[in-house]
Design a protein around this motif. Sequence first.
Motif, PDB file in Angstrom:
ATOM      1  N   GLY A   9       0.802  -1.215   0.000  1.00  0.00           N
ATOM      2  CA  GLY A   9       0.000   0.000   0.000  1.00  0.00           C
ATOM      3  C   GLY A   9       0.833   1.262   0.000  1.00  0.00           C
ATOM      4  N   ARG A  64     -12.619  -7.075  -4.560  1.00  0.00           N
ATOM      5  CA  ARG A  64     -13.215  -5.743  -4.403  1.00  0.00           C
ATOM      6  C   ARG A  64     -13.029  -5.139  -3.019  1.00  0.00           C
ATOM      7  NH1 ARG A  64     -18.856  -5.395  -7.890  1.00  0.00           N
ATOM      8  NH2 ARG A  64     -18.018  -6.271  -9.827  1.00  0.00           N
ATOM      9  N   THR A  66     -11.229  -3.554   0.258  1.00  0.00           N
ATOM     10  CA  THR A  66     -10.029  -2.730   0.451  1.00  0.00           C
ATOM     11  C   THR A  66      -9.152  -3.245   1.571  1.00  0.00           C
ATOM     12  OG1 THR A  66     -11.314  -1.239   1.877  1.00  0.00           O
ATOM     13  CG2 THR A  66     -11.118  -0.644  -0.458  1.00  0.00           C
ATOM     14  N   TYR A 158     -15.081   7.311   0.610  1.00  0.00           N
ATOM     15  CA  TYR A 158     -14.099   7.736  -0.375  1.00  0.00           C
ATOM     16  C   TYR A 158     -14.749   8.139  -1.689  1.00  0.00           C
ATOM     17  CZ  TYR A 158      -9.881   6.887   2.278  1.00  0.00           C
ATOM     18  OH  TYR A 158      -8.868   6.997   3.208  1.00  0.00           O
ATOM     19  N   GLU A 223     -11.913  -3.236  -9.337  1.00  0.00           N
ATOM     20  CA  GLU A 223     -11.168  -4.348  -8.756  1.00  0.00           C
ATOM     21  C   GLU A 223     -10.013  -4.694  -9.676  1.00  0.00           C
ATOM     22  OE1 GLU A 223     -13.241  -8.365  -9.773  1.00  0.00           O
ATOM     23  OE2 GLU A 223     -14.846  -6.866  -9.604  1.00  0.00           O
ATOM     24  N   PRO A 240      -5.280   7.005  -0.170  1.00  0.00           N
ATOM     25  CA  PRO A 240      -4.862   5.795  -0.870  1.00  0.00           C
ATOM     26  C   PRO A 240      -5.043   5.876  -2.380  1.00  0.00           C
ATOM     27  CG  PRO A 240      -7.061   5.482  -0.020  1.00  0.00           C
ATOM     28  CD  PRO A 240      -6.627   6.864   0.420  1.00  0.00           C
ATOM     29  N   ASP A 241      -5.599   6.977  -2.863  1.00  0.00           N
ATOM     30  CA  ASP A 241      -5.984   7.085  -4.273  1.00  0.00           C
ATOM     31  C   ASP A 241      -4.885   7.654  -5.155  1.00  0.00           C
ATOM     32  OD1 ASP A 241      -8.490   6.146  -3.629  1.00  0.00           O
ATOM     33  OD2 ASP A 241      -9.423   8.129  -3.584  1.00  0.00           O
ATOM     34  N   ASP A 254      -7.576   3.001  -6.277  1.00  0.00           N
ATOM     35  CA  ASP A 254      -7.429   2.888  -4.833  1.00  0.00           C
ATOM     36  C   ASP A 254      -6.351   1.837  -4.575  1.00  0.00           C
ATOM     37  OD1 ASP A 254      -7.627   2.308  -2.110  1.00  0.00           O
ATOM     38  OD2 ASP A 254      -9.808   2.527  -2.066  1.00  0.00           O
ATOM     39  N   THR A 255      -5.201   2.266  -4.046  1.00  0.00           N
ATOM     40  CA  THR A 255      -4.068   1.353  -3.894  1.00  0.00           C
ATOM     41  C   THR A 255      -4.340   0.244  -2.886  1.00  0.00           C
ATOM     42  OG1 THR A 255      -3.101   2.906  -2.292  1.00  0.00           O
ATOM     43  CG2 THR A 255      -2.339   3.046  -4.581  1.00  0.00           C
ATOM     44  N   ARG A 256      -5.370   0.381  -2.072  1.00  0.00           N
ATOM     45  CA  ARG A 256      -5.717  -0.706  -1.150  1.00  0.00           C
ATOM     46  C   ARG A 256      -6.169  -1.943  -1.909  1.00  0.00           C
ATOM     47  NH1 ARG A 256      -9.895   2.439   2.588  1.00  0.00           N
ATOM     48  NH2 ARG A 256     -10.594   2.985   0.475  1.00  0.00           N
ATOM     49  N   LEU A 257      -6.630  -1.757  -3.155  1.00  0.00           N
ATOM     50  CA  LEU A 257      -7.015  -2.900  -3.984  1.00  0.00           C
ATOM     51  C   LEU A 257      -5.809  -3.689  -4.479  1.00  0.00           C
ATOM     52  CD1 LEU A 257      -9.789  -1.222  -6.187  1.00  0.00           C
ATOM     53  CD2 LEU A 257     -10.138  -2.741  -4.221  1.00  0.00           C
TER      54      LEU A 257
END
Length: 296
Positions: A9, A64, A66, A158, A223, A240-241, A254-257
């Motif tokens: 992340g 999908r 996060t 978000y 995703e 996170p974007d 979204d880097t959490r993906l």
Amino acid sequence: MRRVWVCSGVRWSGDGAVLVWGGGRTSPLVRGRRIAFGVVDGGVRTCVGARGNACPVRAVVSPRGTGARCEECARLDRAHSVAADTLADDPRPYRVYLAWFGPGLVKVGITRAERGSVRLLEQGAVTFTWLGQGPLMAARRAEELLRAALGVPDRIPYAHKRAVRAVLPGAGERVAEIRELHTRAGALDGWPESLARAPFEPVDHTDLFGLAGLPPAQAVVRELAEGGSVAGELCAAAGPDLHLLTGRGVVVLDTRLMTGWDLTGVEATDAEPGSGITFPVRELPAPDAGVQDGLF
């Protein structure tokens, strides 16, 4: 054979953001830099574990989500979090803040004092100010006071934050909204005596995030998927974007993906010609700067 990487992340500091990879390697997120990666063929997303420990069963998780954690690891991770109210005896000082994300989008929250403004950067707060500092439960009571007395939420989706980044008002209007709330909050009865009040000192992250002149986003990555890829030029990073300029316009990732996948570098020709992205996306409506007060 291409090298495979595992992403942990985004990590923020006052100097900006970096992508963190397995083994401790980092990639600075500099505007204008080309971001290009793909998911290996046959890859699946696996649980990232909890509290620094690997998932014992390497459970497959939803592409999908996060959090990238299975149900058991998510439970263990939350059990030791401030958000779960399980650390009432934490002796460290905490700060209460007001964070502004766009017109009508202001939240109240708390963060450990030792973290400084990192929590605000992680959330993508455009402007913020401190309200006070004190013991954890005093900070919690102050947070609840603002929620109950002023109707200030402690969470903003978000999707709402992304919808307004390209149509933000000027600095004066940004500051005016949280100044008014800071003043109203200071006039409330019921503040915990152990919480030291903080003066109104707004901090703005517009330049650090790269939001000035940001083009409206056309889509957001829904995703990641095995065999898919993305390639684009970084034009902004907030929370996170990542806002990536691709052949189809600006796409938000979204880097959490990205966590839980085996990732590899790609060449420009590996992505779909003319689009720069083959992951599933959700199209976004055109932003309307005149209707933001209805977002929540």
